[in-house]
Design a protein around this motif. Structure first.
Motif, short mmCIF file in Angstrom:
data_model
loop_
_atom_site.label_atom_id
_atom_site.label_comp_id
_atom_site.label_asym_id
_atom_site.label_seq_id
_atom_site.Cartn_x
_atom_site.Cartn_y
_atom_site.Cartn_z
N GLU A 193 0.85 -1.18 0.00
CA GLU A 193 0.00 0.00 0.00
C GLU A 193 0.89 1.23 0.00
OE1 GLU A 193 -3.32 1.95 2.90
OE2 GLU A 193 -3.44 -0.22 2.53
N LYS A 242 -3.39 3.62 -2.09
CA LYS A 242 -3.72 2.66 -3.14
C LYS A 242 -2.78 1.46 -3.07
CE LYS A 242 -5.42 6.07 -6.44
NZ LYS A 242 -5.24 6.64 -7.78
N LYS A 243 -3.29 0.31 -3.52
CA LYS A 243 -2.46 -0.89 -3.59
C LYS A 243 -1.60 -0.84 -4.84
CE LYS A 243 -4.76 -4.34 -0.86
NZ LYS A 243 -5.25 -5.71 -0.83
N HIS A 244 -0.34 -1.15 -4.70
CA HIS A 244 0.60 -1.19 -5.82
C HIS A 244 1.18 -2.60 -5.91
CE1 HIS A 244 0.62 3.20 -6.30
NE2 HIS A 244 0.54 3.23 -4.98
#
Length: 138
Positions: free
Chosen positions: A106, A111-113
């Motif tokens: 995160e 946002k999730k990466h």
């Protein structure tokens, strides 16, 4: 009895029957392996793990296409316990064999990466940068 007769007596197995032998443990057939030929594009970052073994991080560039349609892809690589980290130098052309690792995290923006890293199994130095000597294997 001749060798040819002996070999003809050995029962032949169809590839599907060989795969069925692993049906009780299908995880044996799962793997995510990659082999690339490219140039080391960054200076390697050498550090120590908490267990005391060496860890090296670097990037390898591969180019695909021809003429004006050449595109370069960058691959993150990590190696653990590599005995001679000084042999991995920027600009060297290498043949790399490794496993793909998918990492999710995160970011600061919430946002999730996701990124993909190659965990090095082996590396062969195909050529060194100008003035560095001959190709060799590791």
């Amino acid at each position: 009895m001749s060798l040819l007769r002996t070999l003809n007596r050995v029962p032949r197995q169809h590839p599907a029957s060989i795969l069925r032998q692993f049906s009780t443990t299908p995880s044996r057939l799962d793997f995510s392996r990659v082999q690339i030929i490219g140039r080391i594009g960054t200076e390697p970052e050498i550090s120590q793990t908490s267990g005391g073994s060496s860890m090296i991080k670097y990037a390898v560039a591969t180019s695909l296409g021809y003429g004006e349609k050449v595109s370069t892809q960058w691959h993150r690589v990590i190696a653990f316990g590599y005995p001679n980290p000084e042999r991995i130098t920027k600009g060297a052309k290498v043949f790399l064999d490794g496993d793909l690792q998918l990492n999710t995290y995160e970011g600061e923006d919430g946002k999730k990466h996701t990124n993909v890293t190659i965990k090095q199994r082996s590396i062969s130095i195909l050529s060194r940068p100008q003035g560095s000597g001959e190709g060799e294997s590791a």
